[in-house]
Design a protein around this motif. Structure first.
Motif, mmCIF file in Angstrom:
data_model
loop_
_atom_site.group_PDB
_atom_site.id
_atom_site.type_symbol
_atom_site.label_atom_id
_atom_site.label_comp_id
_atom_site.label_asym_id
_atom_site.label_seq_id
_atom_site.Cartn_x
_atom_site.Cartn_y
_atom_site.Cartn_z
ATOM 1 N N THR A 1 0.815 -1.267 0.105
ATOM 2 C CA THR A 1 -0.030 0.150 0.017
ATOM 3 C C THR A 1 0.805 1.300 0.085
ATOM 4 N N SER A 2 0.335 2.207 -0.676
ATOM 5 C CA SER A 2 0.880 3.665 -0.513
ATOM 6 C C SER A 2 -0.124 4.662 -0.599
ATOM 7 N N ASN A 3 0.187 5.744 0.193
ATOM 8 C CA ASN A 3 -0.988 6.815 0.404
ATOM 9 C C ASN A 3 -0.354 8.007 -0.208
ATOM 10 N N TRP A 4 -1.029 8.420 -1.522
ATOM 11 C CA TRP A 4 -0.352 9.745 -2.023
ATOM 12 C C TRP A 4 -0.845 10.858 -1.577
ATOM 13 N N GLY A 5 -1.938 10.900 -0.796
ATOM 14 C CA GLY A 5 -2.567 12.169 -0.379
ATOM 15 C C GLY A 5 -3.601 12.823 -1.524
ATOM 16 N N PRO A 6 -3.625 14.109 -1.465
ATOM 17 C CA PRO A 6 -4.366 14.713 -2.635
ATOM 18 C C PRO A 6 -3.657 14.586 -4.236
ATOM 19 N N LEU A 7 -4.748 14.235 -4.803
ATOM 20 C CA LEU A 7 -4.423 14.126 -6.521
ATOM 21 C C LEU A 7 -5.069 15.008 -7.288
ATOM 22 N N THR B 1 -3.751 4.836 -2.577
ATOM 23 C CA THR B 1 -4.865 5.601 -2.194
ATOM 24 C C THR B 1 -4.476 7.136 -2.556
ATOM 25 N N PHE B 2 -5.526 7.675 -2.802
ATOM 26 C CA PHE B 2 -5.482 9.119 -3.043
ATOM 27 C C PHE B 2 -6.930 9.931 -3.016
ATOM 28 N N THR B 3 -6.999 11.096 -2.843
ATOM 29 C CA THR B 3 -8.100 11.884 -2.637
ATOM 30 C C THR B 3 -8.415 12.819 -3.734
ATOM 31 N N LEU B 4 -9.523 13.232 -4.004
ATOM 32 C CA LEU B 4 -9.872 14.106 -5.026
ATOM 33 C C LEU B 4 -10.874 15.194 -4.298
ATOM 34 N N SER B 5 -10.462 16.619 -4.776
ATOM 35 C CA SER B 5 -10.932 17.628 -3.977
ATOM 36 C C SER B 5 -12.137 18.198 -4.904
ATOM 37 N N SER C 1 -9.051 -4.082 -18.048
ATOM 38 C CA SER C 1 -7.775 -5.055 -18.372
ATOM 39 C C SER C 1 -7.112 -5.071 -19.271
ATOM 40 N N SER C 2 -7.233 -3.489 -19.661
ATOM 41 C CA SER C 2 -5.863 -3.085 -20.609
ATOM 42 C C SER C 2 -5.203 -2.202 -19.796
ATOM 43 N N PRO C 3 -4.295 -2.587 -18.936
ATOM 44 C CA PRO C 3 -3.501 -1.688 -17.807
ATOM 45 C C PRO C 3 -2.718 -0.708 -18.709
ATOM 46 N N TRP C 4 -2.209 -1.042 -19.954
ATOM 47 C CA TRP C 4 -1.157 -0.104 -20.589
ATOM 48 C C TRP C 4 -2.009 1.216 -21.085
ATOM 49 N N ASP C 5 -3.434 1.373 -20.680
ATOM 50 C CA ASP C 5 -4.134 2.423 -21.241
ATOM 51 C C ASP C 5 -5.199 2.399 -20.540
ATOM 52 N N PHE C 6 -5.488 3.216 -19.564
ATOM 53 C CA PHE C 6 -6.729 2.990 -18.669
ATOM 54 C C PHE C 6 -7.289 4.418 -18.697
ATOM 55 N N THR C 7 -8.802 4.480 -18.377
ATOM 56 C CA THR C 7 -9.515 5.829 -17.955
ATOM 57 C C THR C 7 -10.600 5.450 -17.072
ATOM 58 N N PHE C 8 -10.705 6.217 -15.944
ATOM 59 C CA PHE C 8 -11.799 6.188 -15.327
ATOM 60 C C PHE C 8 -12.644 7.549 -15.200
ATOM 61 N N ASN C 9 -13.784 7.459 -15.648
ATOM 62 C CA ASN C 9 -14.630 8.850 -15.846
ATOM 63 C C ASN C 9 -15.589 8.580 -14.425
ATOM 64 N N GLY C 10 -16.244 10.049 -14.564
ATOM 65 C CA GLY C 10 -17.332 10.218 -13.458
ATOM 66 C C GLY C 10 -16.735 10.091 -12.160
ATOM 67 N N LEU C 11 -15.640 10.168 -11.792
ATOM 68 C CA LEU C 11 -15.316 10.431 -10.291
ATOM 69 C C LEU C 11 -15.713 11.639 -9.678
ATOM 70 N N THR C 12 -16.190 11.679 -8.547
ATOM 71 C CA THR C 12 -16.498 12.838 -7.554
ATOM 72 C C THR C 12 -15.414 12.903 -6.379
ATOM 73 N N ALA C 13 -15.351 14.036 -5.637
ATOM 74 C CA ALA C 13 -14.605 14.194 -4.562
ATOM 75 C C ALA C 13 -14.914 13.293 -3.520
ATOM 76 N N GLY C 14 -13.514 12.767 -3.230
ATOM 77 C CA GLY C 14 -13.507 11.739 -2.073
ATOM 78 C C GLY C 14 -12.107 10.964 -2.316
ATOM 79 N N THR C 15 -12.111 9.803 -1.568
ATOM 80 C CA THR C 15 -11.046 8.833 -1.521
ATOM 81 C C THR C 15 -11.067 7.868 -2.388
ATOM 82 N N TYR C 16 -10.039 7.638 -3.040
ATOM 83 C CA TYR C 16 -9.869 6.143 -4.021
ATOM 84 C C TYR C 16 -9.021 5.502 -3.899
ATOM 85 N N THR C 17 -8.914 4.163 -4.281
ATOM 86 C CA THR C 17 -7.550 3.252 -4.144
ATOM 87 C C THR C 17 -7.496 2.744 -5.705
#
Length: 186
Positions: free
Chosen positions: A26-32, A55-59, A110-126
């Motif tokens: 595990t690693s905690n990056w803090g705010p991203l 783990t990181f957080t979004l504002s 499942s294609s780790p060389w190029d990933f995208t995650f849309n629709g994120l809101t403020a909060g903590t993610y891993t």
């Protein structure tokens, strides 16, 4: 009826491990951000299956994108019974890590060389990177691994017309309507 119940039970049992995975590091990056950028990686010295969690957080609302590349000497033409790596997936969980487990699955790629995650809101993610290391080779431990990066940016809102543009459009429609009305009278 029994077939449907059996199918549903199989689906739940298969989905269970994906919902709460145990992290091997595990690693905690803090705010991203957004915007934000983080570079990550892991070098391995022994065989096994690994799930590295970051783990990181979004504002605020965000879109995240990135990629992971494998560092594997067998790809360079070396054939010495060495370690080989296979990064199988990159997943994003909403929530932080508690007692070695992640929160609920947000999305997986499942294609780790190029990933995208849309629709994120403020909060903590891993961010969880799953990899498998095979073929024991003890000469140069740590030569096999992966490197990656993730970036976040504010989502682009769909373009909405400005009030002045709406007023001009309505004035133009009124003008076209008046011209059509005049032609009909003539």
């Amino acid at each position: 009826m029994k077939t449907k119940l059996l199918g549903a039970l199989c689906a739940v049992s298969l989905a269970g491990p994906a919902m709460a995975a145990t992290c091997t590091s595990t690693s905690n990056w803090g705010p991203l951000g957004p915007p934000g950028l983080e570079v990550f990686g892991h070098a391995f010295g022994s065989t096994g299956s690994y799930l590295d969690c970051y783990t990181f957080t979004l504002s605020g609302p965000a879109v995240s994108f990135g990629g992971v590349i494998e560092r594997d000497p067998s790809l360079w033409g070396f054939d010495l019974n060495q370690l080989a790596i296979d990064v199988t997936s990159v997943s994003l969980f909403s929530g932080g890590i508690t007692l070695g487990k992640t929160g609920s699955l947000f999305d997986s790629d499942s294609s780790p060389w190029d990933f995208t995650f849309n629709g994120l809101t403020a909060g903590t993610y891993t961010l969880a990177v799953a990899s498998s290391i095979t073929q024991e080779w003890g000469i140069v431990p740590g030569l096999v691994g992966y490197m990656g990066s993730i970036a976040t940016s504010a989502p682009v809102a769909s373009p909405a017309p400005e009030p002045e543009a709406l007023a001009m459009m309505l004035a133009g429609l009124a003008g076209v309507g008046a011209a059509v009305r005049r032609r009909r009278r003539a």
